[in-house]
Design an enzyme around this catalytic site. Structure first.
Site, PDB file in Angstrom:
ATOM      1  CD  GLU A  28      81.261  -1.895 -28.897  1.00 46.33           C
ATOM      2  OE1 GLU A  28      81.910  -2.887 -29.260  1.00 46.33           O
ATOM      3  OE2 GLU A  28      80.018  -1.793 -29.019  1.00 46.33           O
ATOM      4  CG  ASP A 103      71.526   1.241 -20.793  1.00 43.46           C
ATOM      5  OD1 ASP A 103      70.963   0.565 -21.670  1.00 43.46           O
ATOM      6  OD2 ASP A 103      72.325   0.757 -19.971  1.00 43.46           O
TER       7      ASP A 103
HETATM    8  C1  SAM Z   1      71.225  -0.584 -24.648  1.00 39.97           C
HETATM    9  S1  SAM Z   1      72.587  -1.620 -24.395  1.00 39.97           S
HETATM   10  C2  SAM Z   1      73.424  -1.633 -25.975  1.00 39.97           C
HETATM   11  C3  SAM Z   1      74.326  -2.819 -26.135  1.00 39.97           C
HETATM   12  C4  SAM Z   1      75.096  -2.874 -27.462  1.00 39.97           C
HETATM   13  N1  SAM Z   1      76.020  -1.776 -27.605  1.00 39.97           N
HETATM   14  C5  SAM Z   1      74.141  -2.922 -28.613  1.00 39.97           C
HETATM   15  O1  SAM Z   1      74.096  -1.942 -29.380  1.00 39.97           O
HETATM   16  O2  SAM Z   1      73.456  -3.924 -28.785  1.00 39.97           O
HETATM   17  C6  SAM Z   1      73.658  -0.583 -23.427  1.00 39.97           C
HETATM   18  C7  SAM Z   1      74.859  -1.323 -22.863  1.00 39.97           C
HETATM   19  O3  SAM Z   1      75.715  -0.421 -22.193  1.00 39.97           O
HETATM   20  C8  SAM Z   1      76.100  -0.972 -20.942  1.00 39.97           C
HETATM   21  N2  SAM Z   1      76.347   0.183 -20.068  1.00 39.97           N
HETATM   22  C9  SAM Z   1      75.416   0.977 -19.487  1.00 39.97           C
HETATM   23  N3  SAM Z   1      75.994   1.960 -18.781  1.00 39.97           N
HETATM   24  C10 SAM Z   1      77.343   1.793 -18.932  1.00 39.97           C
HETATM   25  C11 SAM Z   1      78.476   2.491 -18.429  1.00 39.97           C
HETATM   26  N4  SAM Z   1      78.331   3.558 -17.646  1.00 39.97           N
HETATM   27  N5  SAM Z   1      79.705   2.053 -18.775  1.00 39.97           N
HETATM   28  C12 SAM Z   1      79.852   0.937 -19.569  1.00 39.97           C
HETATM   29  N6  SAM Z   1      78.802   0.236 -20.067  1.00 39.97           N
HETATM   30  C13 SAM Z   1      77.569   0.662 -19.752  1.00 39.97           C
HETATM   31  C14 SAM Z   1      74.922  -1.832 -20.527  1.00 39.97           C
HETATM   32  O4  SAM Z   1      75.278  -2.848 -19.619  1.00 39.97           O
HETATM   33  C15 SAM Z   1      74.462  -2.402 -21.854  1.00 39.97           C
HETATM   34  O5  SAM Z   1      75.110  -3.606 -22.190  1.00 39.97           O
END
Ligand code: SAM
Length: 327
Positions: A28, A103
């Site tokens: 994930e 994001d």
């Molecule tokens: C909008 S949040 C969604 C969190 C969760 N999946 C949810 O649906 O509630 C996006 C998440 O992706 C992480 N994230 C952003 N860019 C990423 C990357 N390049 N690799 C891994 N995680 C990333 C952020 O830190 C954040 O926790």
């Protein structure tokens, strides 16, 4: 709980050793508060679950939650999807990948940070085993449209739905961002794709080199060198090296450096040490920031070394342990 990071784990990572058992892998990306990851772990006790996050806050929250739970099949890792997919996973080793509410990074200047883009998807496809499943959910229509376009243009993936996306996905546990979208009356868009047998595109091989190391002589003393330090940026193809700052220590200077390469960003330190012989110095990596000795790190060592040696016409290189084409 042991902290795991894409910068400290071996490349590629031996997952069977890390988990203590060799089971199929589910990934994930961006697990946030971890609800979905825990749900996956419950659903798949016969799989090993890897969660990737860049947010330290989310990592600590999930690490603490995992300490209280009884899952022995979950590991959470600090790192970007781009670095982890490229360096930690081997081809055709993932049986499922889940991306929930990535994001959006809408501003054009931030577009390169978007998860759903051609290069990252090609790397992801290379890591999926034939028959593996890729799930994506978003609450942003523009992100859904953009994702649909690149997913449909990926011959190694088959859409499992009879439309580009579904408006709901029964049986899913609701994530924090999904809950927020529902509360605020926004629609969500769910994608489900399966990896077919077509060969994945080959990925560029990015090697780690021996640690860079330069020994030189200079009539200058460390404080004189430091006083002439200027921050600078240097771009060479897809590699950017920023010399950010220099700091004085005891018989040492520390240089803070940022290196951006297509699959990895590193903020690390180089140490300049006075040797026992007068007017001789060693430039080497500090352990700060867990450096990986990529071509970009050698480029940074070469730039710093050239600058230090260029500060005085009587300076001389005594030992140069850099990869050959890093200057
Ligand atoms: C909008 S949040 C969604 C969190 C969760 N999946 C949810 O649906 O509630 C996006 C998440 O992706 C992480 N994230 C952003 N860019 C990423 C990357 N390049 N690799 C891994 N995680 C990333 C952020 O830190 C954040 O926790």
């Amino acid at each position: 709980m042991q902290k795991l990071s894409s910068l400290t784990l071996p490349w590629p990572t031996n997952w069977a050793t890390l988990f203590g058992t060799d089971r199929p892998l589910i990934l994930e990306i961006g697990f946030g508060r971890g609800q979905f990851l825990f749900h996956l772990a419950q659903q798949h006790p016969d799989h090993n679950l890897v969660g990737l996050e860049v947010s330290n806050r989310c990592l600590t929250h999930v690490e603490n939650a995992l300490e209280r739970m009884e899952f022995e099949n979950v590991r959470v890792i600090h790192g970007t999807a781009e670095t982890a997919l490229h360096h930690m996973f081997q081809p055709a080793t993932l049986t499922q990948v889940h991306i929930n509410f990535p994001d959006p990074w809408f501003k054009t200047k931030h577009g390169h940070r978007r998860l759903m883009q051609r290069d990252t998807l090609d790397t992801l496809v290379n890591r999926l085993a034939p028959g593996a499943l890729l799930y994506l959910a978003t609450d942003i229509i523009e992100y859904a449209e953009m994702s649909s376009e690149i997913l449909q243009a990926t011959p190694q993936l088959e859409n499992l739905l009879d439309a580009p996306w579904a408006g709901s996905m029964p049986g899913r546990v609701t994530t924090k961002y999904e809950m927020k979208a529902i509360r605020e009356g926004r629609s969500c868009y769910y994608f489900a794709y399966r990896r077919n047998d077509r060969p994945a595109l080959p990925l560029p091989v990015i090697k780690e080199w021996d640690m860079p190391h330069i020994v030189f002589s200079s009539p200058l003393m460390l404080p004189e060198m430091l006083s002439r330090f200027q921050p600078s940026d240097s771009v060479d193809g897809e590699t950017r090296v920023s010399l950010i700052a220099g700091y004085q220590g005891e018989d040492t200077l520390l240089f803070e450096v940022f290196i951006k390469e297509p699959t990895i960003e590193q903020r690390i330190g180089f140490l300049l040490l006075a040797r026992d012989q007068p007017h001789q110095y060693t430039l080497q990596l500090s352990s700060l920031g867990h450096p990986r000795s990529t071509a970009g790190v050698h480029k940074a060592a070469s730039l710093l070394g050239d600058w230090l040696i260029g500060l005085h016409p009587d300076s001389q290189v005594l030992i140069n342990k850099l990869r050959e084409d890093s200057d």
